[in-house]
Design an enzyme around this catalytic site. Structure first.
Site, PDB file in Angstrom:
ATOM      1  N   GLY A 150       0.831  -1.193   0.000  1.00 44.91           N
ATOM      2  CA  GLY A 150       0.000   0.000   0.000  1.00 44.91           C
ATOM      3  C   GLY A 150       0.868   1.246   0.000  1.00 44.91           C
ATOM      4  O   GLY A 150       2.013   1.229  -0.466  1.00 44.91           O
ATOM      5  N   ARG A 151       0.333   2.349   0.565  1.00 42.58           N
ATOM      6  CA  ARG A 151       1.075   3.615   0.544  1.00 42.58           C
ATOM      7  C   ARG A 151       2.428   3.501   1.239  1.00 42.58           C
ATOM      8  O   ARG A 151       3.443   3.994   0.738  1.00 42.58           O
ATOM      9  CB  ARG A 151       0.254   4.717   1.208  1.00 42.58           C
ATOM     10  N   SER A 171       0.779  -9.579  -1.024  1.00 38.96           N
ATOM     11  CA  SER A 171      -0.415  -9.275  -0.241  1.00 38.96           C
ATOM     12  C   SER A 171      -1.519 -10.135  -0.822  1.00 38.96           C
ATOM     13  O   SER A 171      -1.351 -10.765  -1.879  1.00 38.96           O
ATOM     14  CB  SER A 171      -0.773  -7.788  -0.278  1.00 38.96           C
ATOM     15  N   THR A 230       6.766  -2.376  11.631  1.00 34.87           N
ATOM     16  CA  THR A 230       6.371  -1.025  12.029  1.00 34.87           C
ATOM     17  C   THR A 230       4.884  -0.826  11.760  1.00 34.87           C
ATOM     18  O   THR A 230       4.409   0.300  11.704  1.00 34.87           O
ATOM     19  CB  THR A 230       7.173   0.045  11.256  1.00 34.87           C
ATOM     20  N   ARG A 232       1.473  -3.285  12.740  1.00 36.60           N
ATOM     21  CA  ARG A 232       0.604  -3.591  13.868  1.00 36.60           C
ATOM     22  C   ARG A 232       1.091  -4.879  14.518  1.00 36.60           C
ATOM     23  O   ARG A 232       1.391  -5.859  13.832  1.00 36.60           O
ATOM     24  CB  ARG A 232      -0.862  -3.762  13.433  1.00 36.60           C
ATOM     25  N   GLU A 261       0.882  -1.696  24.854  1.00 34.12           N
ATOM     26  CA  GLU A 261       1.660  -0.454  24.832  1.00 34.12           C
ATOM     27  C   GLU A 261       1.141   0.526  25.871  1.00 34.12           C
ATOM     28  O   GLU A 261      -0.077   0.646  26.041  1.00 34.12           O
ATOM     29  CB  GLU A 261       1.598   0.181  23.435  1.00 34.12           C
ATOM     30  N   HIS A 280       7.111   2.625  19.496  1.00 41.56           N
ATOM     31  CA  HIS A 280       6.054   3.069  18.580  1.00 41.56           C
ATOM     32  C   HIS A 280       6.313   4.509  18.118  1.00 41.56           C
ATOM     33  O   HIS A 280       5.497   5.411  18.310  1.00 41.56           O
ATOM     34  CB  HIS A 280       4.671   2.960  19.220  1.00 41.56           C
TER      35      HIS A 280
END
Length: 313
Positions: A150-151, A171, A230, A232, A261, A280
């Site tokens: 994706g982006r 994907s 980086t 989830r 977290e 994070h």
């Protein structure tokens, strides 16, 4: 009007926007909000709450205990920690903000290089009087596997190509034409894990993608390869990854996201070898925070004037 800005971990939110222009009492909260009682005590009496991404949960049960709340502003356009249906039913308006798309890909490459070249360990050694103690890996001529094109994954892939890497991607619905647009080759998930020297995760978390990376995928990786997340934490079986690292079955891992977290002091990852861990930081940059908080103020000002911008409910 009383505004509470939650999740201001670094005590910096006040400096990124003109909060005084709102003419309201504004409270900035830097400590993490973990339990419902703390949240209720902290925001009771506030008509407006600003939440940073997914740091604090606003479930239906929690929202039901916040009768004063009228506007909830989340930084970013998507926040899985807010029950939008419950907010709508309770008459709470939810608005969001825009964000940068470069910060997380940049951190991804920071983690890749840190793990591959043992930068944190070598830095610590030099500071303590030591010198060379590790032999690093290489990028040029090696294979980068991008899960999710994706982006964010696209930006990571393009940087990999600039380093002279052979870029492959996977994907659920990726085709070769889409991969070729960013200089990558579409491969099966199994081939990506088995052949990549760097595997980096940039996938949307859903029930279908939860634990996308588990024992089977990690067992395919080469002993010299590294794993980066980086995206989830829920995409990865943390126990399987921890075991893989402790047993030395891959070179290392760079992680910026966790299943809890802030990461508890006794969490196994804190003592897991072959890791570079960041708290994070993917979106924690000057440009991103300036957008987040400036637009949060704009959202509040518009709502106060009877208008809505960037509305999510």
């Amino acid at each position: 009007m009383h505004i509470v800005v939650l999740d201001d971990y670094q005590n910096v939110a006040a400096g990124y926007a003109d909060w005084q222009a709102l003419g309201a009492e504004t409270t900035f909260v830097s400590r993490p909000i973990r339990d419902t009682g703390d949240l209720v005590e902290t925001v009771t009496g506030a008509e407006v709450v600003v939440a940073m991404r997914e740091r604090t949960v606003f479930s239906a049960e929690r929202l039901s205990q916040l009768p004063d709340l009228r506007l909830l502003v989340t930084t970013g356009r998507v926040n899985a920690s807010i029950d939008l249906d419950a907010a709508r039913a309770q008459g709470v308006t939810v608005c969001g903000t825009e964000s940068t798309t470069s910060a997380t890909p940049e951190l991804t490459w920071g983690l890749i290089l840190s793990v591959l070249r043992s930068i944190p360990a070598e830095d610590a050694a030099v500071h303590s009087g030591g010198w060379q103690s590790t032999v690093g890996g290489d990028l040029f001529g090696h294979k980068l596997g991008v899960i999710g094109l994706g982006r964010l994954g696209t930006q990571v892939a393009r940087v990999g190509a600039a380093f002279g890497m052979d870029v492959v991607a996977w994907s659920q619905n990726l085709d070769e034409a889409r991969a070729a647009d960013v200089g990558a080759h579409a491969v099966s998930k199994e081939e990506l894990f088995a052949t990549s020297d760097v595997v980096t995760l940039h996938y949307k978390l859903s029930e279908r993608s939860r634990r996308l990376v588990g024992v089977e995928e990690l067992s395919l990786m080469k002993p010299s390869s590294i794993f980066i997340n980086t995206s989830r934490a829920g995409l990865v079986d943390t126990e399987a990854l921890t075991s893989t690292l402790r047993e030395g079955r891959i070179r290392g891992a760079g992680l910026d996201v966790y299943d809890s977290e802030p990461l508890p002091a006794d969490h196994p990852l804190r003592s897991t070898p072959r890791t570079v861990l960041t708290p994070h930081l993917g979106y924690v940059t000057d440009d991103t925070y300036r957008i987040f908080f400036t637009q949060a103020v704009e959202d509040i000002a518009a709502w106060s004037a009877g208008e809505l911008v960037r509305q999510l409910t």
